[in-house]
Scaffold this motif. Structure first.
Motif, PDB file in Angstrom:
ATOM      1  N   GLN A 169       0.766  -1.217   0.146  1.00  0.00           N
ATOM      2  CA  GLN A 169      -0.065  -0.017  -0.125  1.00  0.00           C
ATOM      3  C   GLN A 169       0.968   1.406   0.132  1.00  0.00           C
ATOM      4  O   GLN A 169       0.578   2.312  -0.827  1.00  0.00           O
ATOM      5  CB  GLN A 169      -0.922  -0.068   1.190  1.00  0.00           C
ATOM      6  N   ALA A 170       2.101   1.251   0.773  1.00  0.00           N
ATOM      7  CA  ALA A 170       2.621   2.299   0.674  1.00  0.00           C
ATOM      8  C   ALA A 170       3.389   2.483  -0.473  1.00  0.00           C
ATOM      9  O   ALA A 170       3.507   3.730  -1.036  1.00  0.00           O
ATOM     10  CB  ALA A 170       4.085   2.157   1.813  1.00  0.00           C
ATOM     11  N   ALA A 171       3.683   1.440  -1.465  1.00  0.00           N
ATOM     12  CA  ALA A 171       4.444   1.566  -2.836  1.00  0.00           C
ATOM     13  C   ALA A 171       3.287   2.247  -3.510  1.00  0.00           C
ATOM     14  O   ALA A 171       3.788   2.994  -4.466  1.00  0.00           O
ATOM     15  CB  ALA A 171       4.828  -0.036  -3.258  1.00  0.00           C
ATOM     16  N   ASP A 172       2.169   1.864  -3.386  1.00  0.00           N
ATOM     17  CA  ASP A 172       0.955   2.490  -4.322  1.00  0.00           C
ATOM     18  C   ASP A 172       0.767   4.056  -3.981  1.00  0.00           C
ATOM     19  O   ASP A 172       0.548   4.817  -4.846  1.00  0.00           O
ATOM     20  CB  ASP A 172      -0.207   1.626  -4.003  1.00  0.00           C
ATOM     21  N   SER A 173       1.007   4.395  -2.848  1.00  0.00           N
ATOM     22  CA  SER A 173       0.757   5.571  -2.256  1.00  0.00           C
ATOM     23  C   SER A 173       1.969   6.301  -2.888  1.00  0.00           C
ATOM     24  O   SER A 173       1.776   7.610  -3.319  1.00  0.00           O
ATOM     25  CB  SER A 173       0.790   5.861  -0.880  1.00  0.00           C
ATOM     26  N   VAL A 174       3.166   5.841  -2.963  1.00  0.00           N
ATOM     27  CA  VAL A 174       4.061   6.643  -3.554  1.00  0.00           C
ATOM     28  C   VAL A 174       4.002   6.919  -5.088  1.00  0.00           C
ATOM     29  O   VAL A 174       4.285   8.125  -5.524  1.00  0.00           O
ATOM     30  CB  VAL A 174       5.572   5.866  -3.427  1.00  0.00           C
ATOM     31  N   ASP A 175       3.521   5.753  -5.827  1.00  0.00           N
ATOM     32  CA  ASP A 175       3.066   6.118  -7.315  1.00  0.00           C
ATOM     33  C   ASP A 175       2.082   7.060  -7.229  1.00  0.00           C
ATOM     34  O   ASP A 175       2.144   7.886  -8.393  1.00  0.00           O
ATOM     35  CB  ASP A 175       2.594   4.659  -7.840  1.00  0.00           C
ATOM     36  N   ALA A 176       0.982   7.114  -6.397  1.00  0.00           N
ATOM     37  CA  ALA A 176      -0.061   8.428  -6.266  1.00  0.00           C
ATOM     38  C   ALA A 176       0.695   9.485  -6.348  1.00  0.00           C
ATOM     39  O   ALA A 176       0.099  10.408  -6.939  1.00  0.00           O
ATOM     40  CB  ALA A 176      -0.853   7.780  -5.358  1.00  0.00           C
ATOM     41  N   THR A 248      10.742  12.777  -8.215  1.00  0.00           N
ATOM     42  CA  THR A 248      10.070  11.800  -8.055  1.00  0.00           C
ATOM     43  C   THR A 248      10.607  11.039  -6.585  1.00  0.00           C
ATOM     44  O   THR A 248      11.797  11.010  -6.101  1.00  0.00           O
ATOM     45  CB  THR A 248       9.894  10.804  -9.232  1.00  0.00           C
ATOM     46  N   LEU A 249       9.558  10.323  -6.133  1.00  0.00           N
ATOM     47  CA  LEU A 249       9.909   9.408  -4.991  1.00  0.00           C
ATOM     48  C   LEU A 249       9.944   8.123  -5.127  1.00  0.00           C
ATOM     49  O   LEU A 249       9.194   7.442  -6.072  1.00  0.00           O
ATOM     50  CB  LEU A 249       8.806   9.861  -3.755  1.00  0.00           C
ATOM     51  N   ALA A 250      10.554   7.193  -4.191  1.00  0.00           N
ATOM     52  CA  ALA A 250      10.572   5.857  -4.392  1.00  0.00           C
ATOM     53  C   ALA A 250      11.011   5.106  -2.894  1.00  0.00           C
ATOM     54  O   ALA A 250      11.265   5.949  -1.956  1.00  0.00           O
ATOM     55  CB  ALA A 250      11.525   5.335  -5.133  1.00  0.00           C
ATOM     56  N   LEU A 251      10.502   3.886  -2.494  1.00  0.00           N
ATOM     57  CA  LEU A 251      10.396   3.161  -1.416  1.00  0.00           C
ATOM     58  C   LEU A 251      11.834   2.337  -1.523  1.00  0.00           C
ATOM     59  O   LEU A 251      12.222   1.668  -2.671  1.00  0.00           O
ATOM     60  CB  LEU A 251       9.570   2.167  -1.020  1.00  0.00           C
ATOM     61  N   VAL A 263      12.337   0.268   5.925  1.00  0.00           N
ATOM     62  CA  VAL A 263      11.857   0.750   4.795  1.00  0.00           C
ATOM     63  C   VAL A 263      12.171   2.432   4.834  1.00  0.00           C
ATOM     64  O   VAL A 263      11.644   3.012   5.811  1.00  0.00           O
ATOM     65  CB  VAL A 263      10.493   0.371   4.617  1.00  0.00           C
ATOM     66  N   GLN A 264      12.610   3.016   3.584  1.00  0.00           N
ATOM     67  CA  GLN A 264      12.548   4.591   3.801  1.00  0.00           C
ATOM     68  C   GLN A 264      11.933   4.867   2.570  1.00  0.00           C
ATOM     69  O   GLN A 264      11.950   4.326   1.451  1.00  0.00           O
ATOM     70  CB  GLN A 264      14.055   4.796   3.645  1.00  0.00           C
ATOM     71  N   LEU A 265      11.725   6.371   2.569  1.00  0.00           N
ATOM     72  CA  LEU A 265      11.059   7.052   1.608  1.00  0.00           C
ATOM     73  C   LEU A 265      12.223   7.707   0.952  1.00  0.00           C
ATOM     74  O   LEU A 265      13.084   8.587   1.596  1.00  0.00           O
ATOM     75  CB  LEU A 265       9.942   7.931   1.959  1.00  0.00           C
ATOM     76  N   LEU A 266      12.669   7.567  -0.443  1.00  0.00           N
ATOM     77  CA  LEU A 266      13.875   8.219  -1.186  1.00  0.00           C
ATOM     78  C   LEU A 266      13.455   8.906  -2.246  1.00  0.00           C
ATOM     79  O   LEU A 266      12.512   8.805  -3.014  1.00  0.00           O
ATOM     80  CB  LEU A 266      14.656   7.001  -1.460  1.00  0.00           C
ATOM     81  N   TRP A 267      14.403   9.944  -2.325  1.00  0.00           N
ATOM     82  CA  TRP A 267      14.205  10.695  -3.618  1.00  0.00           C
ATOM     83  C   TRP A 267      15.252  10.292  -4.646  1.00  0.00           C
ATOM     84  O   TRP A 267      16.296   9.451  -4.476  1.00  0.00           O
ATOM     85  CB  TRP A 267      15.187  12.238  -3.211  1.00  0.00           C
ATOM     86  N   LYS A 268      14.549  10.150  -5.782  1.00  0.00           N
ATOM     87  CA  LYS A 268      15.459   9.458  -7.116  1.00  0.00           C
ATOM     88  C   LYS A 268      16.416  10.246  -7.496  1.00  0.00           C
ATOM     89  O   LYS A 268      17.591   9.777  -7.962  1.00  0.00           O
ATOM     90  CB  LYS A 268      14.222   9.097  -8.114  1.00  0.00           C
TER      91      LYS A 268
END
Length: 469
Positions: A169-176, A248-251, A263-268
């Protein structure tokens, strides 16, 4: 003012009133449109022409009305409040949902919980002690032991599955968030060019505002308005959207990562660690955090609690069981076994058959049951496995209740923020009807003025000088 000037003034009044009616109709048509912000025509009076040598020094009236702009009646302060409340509500919702999911896995209190299985396990030892020479009670003891270990291992697997689900779900939120950011950048470009050309971009701004609200709900962040009509969207103080560009962001990690992996939220680009200001992503990252002595992510902490309980149960039973003699005459035999590596909750298991159960002490008689009696009493006492499990259940229940209360408070705050913005920006049909009638009467009055001026010009041009012909 000349007669033709009066005609031009009346024409300006007609066009202004017509524009006002058009805007009122636009508002009424979009009264039920989500995210629509009501609009108003901004008007100003035209000043009289400058006095010159040909004006004779007489005072001149104004030149009518000017439509300066179509204003969008939004409020940036109220918009910021809605985004902040949405970020808090998103964060609280994810945590509350995760903790309620953990509560569901516990199944406490209930017939399918570990507490009930433990009671059956201790009772089975007492039953075996009552009939030490019968294989039936020993078989029931094995079933009771397997019931406890199966519940422990299945619950751990359920927690692992929940962790994977939250990560997905977190990955889907990042895509959103990335998709919404790209759309905001596109709207920025369109709005900038529209405003530069002198047009109205109110509907584009409404659509962009919905996207920034969505980003705030997912990742928190702030919105900074620019003079050219664009907005910058910041997450954790770093720009996600700047004008027409997007970062953009990525997990971190992969979907195959298991519980305990950070698990971290990363800048690409450029790479770096992002820190969401709130929202569903911040809630998910807090839920997915590894165990850390009780202060880590709730899923990993719950899984660690199962490992702790499995180890404590095996240690308590094995300590007594090792001093007994099994049916094959063996001593120093463990009742529960756990693998040296990996989660104890997954590897804990009971004896393979009833011959590996020790009911009597090495110094007891053939039908001695002192070992079974001692083990059957392990469920009582301050340090018993039952007390440990009760503490685990209570701790998770308290956390879940607190998370639910936090969710209720943030939802109420979000509803209040939305209501406050709606009172400013939403369409009131009564107000629009009044505006429609006002502009309608203004239109009729301007038309009457134009008719009167037209008739006066007709008399002056076509009828003056006919006397005496």
């Amino acid at each position: 003012m000349s007669t033709f000037g009066a005609l031009n003034t009346a024409y300006r009044g007609l066009t202004a009133a017509q524009q006002g009616m058009n805007i009122a109709g636009q508002n009424i048509a979009n009264a039920a449109t989500e995210g629509y912000t009501r609009q108003r025509v901004e008007q100003s009076s035209l000043a009289a022409p400058a006095r010159g040598v040909f004006s004779g020094g007489t005072l001149q009236p104004g030149q009518g009305v000017s439509v300066d702009a179509i204003a969008r009646l939004g409020n940036s302060f109220l918009d910021a409040g809605v985004r902040s409340a949405g970020a808090q509500a998103g964060y609280a919702s994810v945590r509350s949902s995760a903790l309620q999911g953990i509560e569901g896995i516990l199944q406490e209190p209930g017939d399918n919980g570990i507490s009930t299985a433990l009671q059956g396990f201790w009772s089975a030892w007492q039953g075996a002690a009552n009939q030490p020479d019968q294989p039936g009670p020993k078989g029931l003891l094995l079933n009771a032991a397997n019931s406890v270990t199966d519940k422990i291992s299945s619950a751990y697997r359920a927690l692992d599955s929940q962790w994977s689900s939250v990560r997905g779900q977190a990955a889907d939120s990042v895509d959103a968030v990335n998709a919404a950011a790209a759309q905001v950048a596109a709207y920025n470009t369109a709005i900038r060019s529209t405003l530069a050309a002198g047009g109205s971009a109110n509907e584009l701004i409404d659509a962009r505002a919905k996207l920034t609200d969505s980003i705030a709900s997912l990742a928190g962040g702030t919105v900074r308005e620019q003079a050219d009509g664009t907005v910058d969207v910041l997450v954790g103080g770093n720009a996600l959207v700047t004008g027409g560009s997007v970062r953009t962001l990525a997990l971190s990690g992969t979907p195959s990562d298991r519980m305990g992996s950070p698990v971290q939220l990363l800048w690409k680009n450029p790479p770096g660690v992002a820190a969401p200001d709130g929202g569903e992503l911040a809630g998910a990252l807090s839920v997915l955090a590894p165990a850390s002595g009780g202060s880590g992510g709730p899923i990993a902490e719950a899984a660690q609690s199962y490992n702790t309980f499995a180890t404590a149960l095996a240690t308590a039973v094995n300590t007594v069981h090792q001093s007994g003699v099994t049916g094959t005459g063996a001593t120093n035999v463990d009742f529960f076994t756990t693998a040296g590596t990996g989660p104890a909750a997954l590897s804990i298991s009971g004896p393979a058959n009833i011959d590996n159960i020790a009911l009597k002490a090495s110094t007891g008689g053939a039908l001695g049951t002192s070992i079974a009696d001692k083990i059957s009493q392990l469920g009582t006492g301050a340090g018993s496995p039952d007390k440990l499990w009760a503490g685990i259940v209570t701790n998770i229940g308290v956390q879940s209740r607190g998370a639910q209360q936090h969710e209720s408070l943030t939802n109420a705050a979000q509803a209040s923020a939305l209501t406050g913005r709606a009172s400013q920006a939403s369409v009131s049909l009564d107000e629009e009807n009044v505006s429609l009638l006002t502009n309608q009467h203004a239109y009729q009055a301007a038309a009457r003025v134009m008719t009167a001026v037209d008739e006066a010009l007709d008399v002056l041009i076509n009828r003056t000088g006919l006397v005496g012909r």
